[in-house]
Enzyme design. Structure first.
Site, mmCIF file in Angstrom:
data_model
loop_
_atom_site.group_PDB
_atom_site.id
_atom_site.type_symbol
_atom_site.label_atom_id
_atom_site.label_comp_id
_atom_site.label_asym_id
_atom_site.label_seq_id
_atom_site.Cartn_x
_atom_site.Cartn_y
_atom_site.Cartn_z
ATOM 1 N N TYR A 19 3.074 9.883 -0.596
ATOM 2 C CA TYR A 19 3.810 9.319 0.422
ATOM 3 C C TYR A 19 5.464 9.449 -0.394
ATOM 4 O O TYR A 19 6.432 9.194 0.214
ATOM 5 C CB TYR A 19 4.052 7.724 0.576
ATOM 6 C CG TYR A 19 2.774 7.377 1.250
ATOM 7 C CD1 TYR A 19 1.748 8.135 1.969
ATOM 8 C CD2 TYR A 19 2.182 6.029 1.437
ATOM 9 C CE1 TYR A 19 0.696 8.017 2.423
ATOM 10 C CE2 TYR A 19 1.116 5.717 1.928
ATOM 11 C CZ TYR A 19 0.309 6.575 2.392
ATOM 12 O OH TYR A 19 -0.869 6.214 3.003
ATOM 13 N N ASP A 66 0.829 -1.176 -0.184
ATOM 14 C CA ASP A 66 -0.030 -0.014 0.007
ATOM 15 C C ASP A 66 0.823 1.345 0.051
ATOM 16 O O ASP A 66 1.755 1.567 0.851
ATOM 17 C CB ASP A 66 -0.893 0.019 1.240
ATOM 18 C CG ASP A 66 -2.058 1.168 1.513
ATOM 19 O OD1 ASP A 66 -2.949 0.949 0.894
ATOM 20 O OD2 ASP A 66 -1.302 2.243 2.111
ATOM 21 N N HIS A 79 -7.674 9.370 -1.891
ATOM 22 C CA HIS A 79 -6.997 9.493 -0.475
ATOM 23 C C HIS A 79 -7.747 10.447 0.530
ATOM 24 O O HIS A 79 -7.731 10.122 1.687
ATOM 25 C CB HIS A 79 -5.543 10.017 -0.626
ATOM 26 C CG HIS A 79 -4.591 9.639 0.407
ATOM 27 N ND1 HIS A 79 -3.119 9.678 -0.057
ATOM 28 C CD2 HIS A 79 -4.456 9.642 1.671
ATOM 29 C CE1 HIS A 79 -2.644 9.417 1.267
ATOM 30 N NE2 HIS A 79 -3.305 9.288 2.250
ATOM 31 N N LYS A 89 -2.736 5.836 -4.220
ATOM 32 C CA LYS A 89 -3.802 6.608 -3.846
ATOM 33 C C LYS A 89 -3.769 7.822 -4.560
ATOM 34 O O LYS A 89 -2.583 8.496 -4.954
ATOM 35 C CB LYS A 89 -3.878 6.985 -2.485
ATOM 36 C CG LYS A 89 -3.860 5.436 -1.322
ATOM 37 C CD LYS A 89 -4.121 5.735 -0.007
ATOM 38 C CE LYS A 89 -3.709 4.629 0.769
ATOM 39 N NZ LYS A 89 -2.248 4.572 1.057
HETATM 40 P P1 NAP Z 1 1.234 1.660 11.836
HETATM 41 O O1 NAP Z 1 1.165 0.557 10.754
HETATM 42 O O2 NAP Z 1 0.096 1.698 12.735
HETATM 43 O O3 NAP Z 1 2.515 1.938 12.732
HETATM 44 C C1 NAP Z 1 3.669 1.843 12.479
HETATM 45 C C2 NAP Z 1 4.616 2.062 13.600
HETATM 46 O O4 NAP Z 1 4.627 0.964 14.335
HETATM 47 C C3 NAP Z 1 6.092 2.593 13.072
HETATM 48 O O5 NAP Z 1 6.511 3.520 13.878
HETATM 49 C C4 NAP Z 1 6.867 1.267 13.099
HETATM 50 O O6 NAP Z 1 8.115 1.186 13.461
HETATM 51 C C5 NAP Z 1 5.854 0.377 14.353
HETATM 52 N N1 NAP Z 1 5.995 -0.872 14.346
HETATM 53 C C6 NAP Z 1 5.485 -1.829 13.276
HETATM 54 N N2 NAP Z 1 5.544 -3.099 13.750
HETATM 55 C C7 NAP Z 1 5.846 -2.972 15.064
HETATM 56 C C8 NAP Z 1 6.033 -4.125 16.024
HETATM 57 N N3 NAP Z 1 5.717 -5.446 15.697
HETATM 58 N N4 NAP Z 1 6.307 -3.625 17.244
HETATM 59 C C9 NAP Z 1 6.643 -2.343 17.761
HETATM 60 N N5 NAP Z 1 6.507 -1.432 16.669
HETATM 61 C C10 NAP Z 1 6.103 -1.663 15.443
HETATM 62 O O7 NAP Z 1 1.144 2.952 11.088
HETATM 63 P P2 NAP Z 1 0.865 3.590 9.622
HETATM 64 O O8 NAP Z 1 2.041 3.350 8.981
HETATM 65 O O9 NAP Z 1 0.430 4.941 9.679
HETATM 66 O O10 NAP Z 1 -0.382 2.790 9.018
HETATM 67 C C11 NAP Z 1 -0.102 1.414 8.281
HETATM 68 C C12 NAP Z 1 -0.230 1.757 6.718
HETATM 69 O O11 NAP Z 1 -1.670 2.405 6.291
HETATM 70 C C13 NAP Z 1 0.662 2.888 6.275
HETATM 71 O O12 NAP Z 1 2.008 2.734 6.133
HETATM 72 C C14 NAP Z 1 -0.035 3.428 4.983
HETATM 73 O O13 NAP Z 1 0.201 2.436 3.857
HETATM 74 C C15 NAP Z 1 -1.506 3.610 5.426
HETATM 75 N N6 NAP Z 1 -2.075 4.764 5.929
HETATM 76 C C16 NAP Z 1 -3.024 5.353 5.109
HETATM 77 C C17 NAP Z 1 -3.637 6.574 5.488
HETATM 78 C C18 NAP Z 1 -4.745 7.153 4.632
HETATM 79 O O14 NAP Z 1 -5.099 8.357 4.943
HETATM 80 N N7 NAP Z 1 -5.274 6.354 3.655
HETATM 81 C C19 NAP Z 1 -3.120 7.101 6.577
HETATM 82 C C20 NAP Z 1 -2.081 6.657 7.231
HETATM 83 C C21 NAP Z 1 -1.580 5.499 6.952
HETATM 84 P P3 NAP Z 1 9.230 0.730 12.696
HETATM 85 O O15 NAP Z 1 9.135 1.053 11.238
HETATM 86 O O16 NAP Z 1 10.496 1.302 13.240
HETATM 87 O O17 NAP Z 1 9.075 -0.656 12.842
#
Ligand code: NAP
Length: 280
Positions: free
Chosen positions: A48, A43, A106, A73
């Protein structure tokens, strides 16, 4: 890999890999690591700034394109019929692909109706396998669905233990729209990884908090796309199919819901103004 079937029959992995906030120079390696671990759904988004690196990883991976599920997106500045068509072509070029598996609006701002008509056409031409949206609250989602030919296949929305989206998910179910979580770990906010209930549940199942919350979302039939730049965490986050939370424990986790965003409210006029003026 467990999958979900979208409202047009397309099959999508229930667990994928998100690349938000991965620096462009780190993205190719991260995506290659994720693919090696077993992730097949990636994704990304124009906003990004790492579509090119995702494209290089896809090209340099040993996996056949047909086995991958690639999402990108459309950012707010490209909402509108003509602009959306151009933005789609630009994304495909950056990703070095000739079709997308999923294209999402998005943010629910700007000329999303024009964008949706463009996406419907691209879908009918076979250039996108499924189209959907992000961050649409139930009222906007129903409006978009009933006033267009094609109902969104997906609504990707902030969904985690502290903002569970129970009512929104019910509306999506009614309209046959798959819920997809962004921020499944709430990006660690609210001390999610050290939450007492989740830590004790991890002890009970011999799993990490990350695995507990991903499993909890998957058992609710929510598509998840956790992000990590660390391969050991990618492996950890992938290994969530060898245990099952009991219905009592599912229920216990549901008590953590606050019903509010930990990021920002899409109905906040100041935030809407800020987001919409980002490109001006
Ligand atoms: P998330 O997946 O909730 O959290 C990522 C964070 O958690 C990073 O700091 C990562 O650090 C840490 N992490 C990952 N695995 C872990 C584990 N097993 N133990 C401890 N910490 C861990 O946040 P997100 O990236 O915002 O959301 C996921 C995806 O959703 C995004 O990458 C994106 O593709 C999508 N997204 C979409 C929107 C939208 O508006 N459509 C908005 C936000 C996000 P490290 O990388 O250092 O491991």
């Amino acid at each position: 890999m467990k999958t979900v079937i979208l409202n047009n029959g397309v099959e999508m992995p229930i667990l994928g890999f998100g690349v938000y906030q991965i620096k462009p120079e780190e993205t190719e390696k991260s995506v290659l690591d994720a693919i090696e671990v077993g992730y097949r759904s990636i994704d990304t988004a124009t906003a990004y700034n790492n579509e090119e690196a995702v494209g290089r990883a896809i090209k340099n991976s040993a996996i056949d394109r047909s086995e991958l599920f690639i999402t990108t997106k459309l950012w707010i500045q490209y909402a509108g019929y003509e602009k959306a068509k151009k933005a789609f072509d630009t994304s495909l070029k950056k990703l070095q692909l000739d079709y997308l598996d999923l294209y999402l609006i998005h943010q629910p701002f700007g000329d999303v109706y024009g964008a949706w008509r463009a996406m419907e056409e691209l879908y009918k031409e076979g250039r996108i396998r499924a189209i959907g949206v992000c961050n649409f609250q139930a009222d906007r989602l129903v409006d978009l669905s009933i006033n267009n030919d094609i109902t969104p296949a997906i609504n990707q929305i902030e969904t985690h233990v502290f903002n569970q989206q129970i009512n929104n998910q019910q509306v999506m179910k009614k309209y046959n729209i798959q819920i997809e979580s962004w921020g499944p770990f709430a990006e660690g906010k609210n001390n999610m990884f050290t939450n007492e209930l989740l830590v004790s549940m991890g002890g009970k199942y011999n799993k990490s908090v990350a695995q507990i919350v991903l499993r909890w979302l998957i058992q609710r039939n929510v598509v998840v796309i956790p992000k990590s730049v660390r391969k050991e965490r990618m492996i950890e986050n992938f290994n969530v199919f060898d245990f099952e939370l009991s219905s009592i424990d599912m229920q216990k986790i549901s008590t953590l819901d606050t019903g509010a965003s930990l990021f920002f409210d899409h109905h906040d006029p100041e935030m809407v103004k800020r987001l919409c003026s980002l490109h001006k």
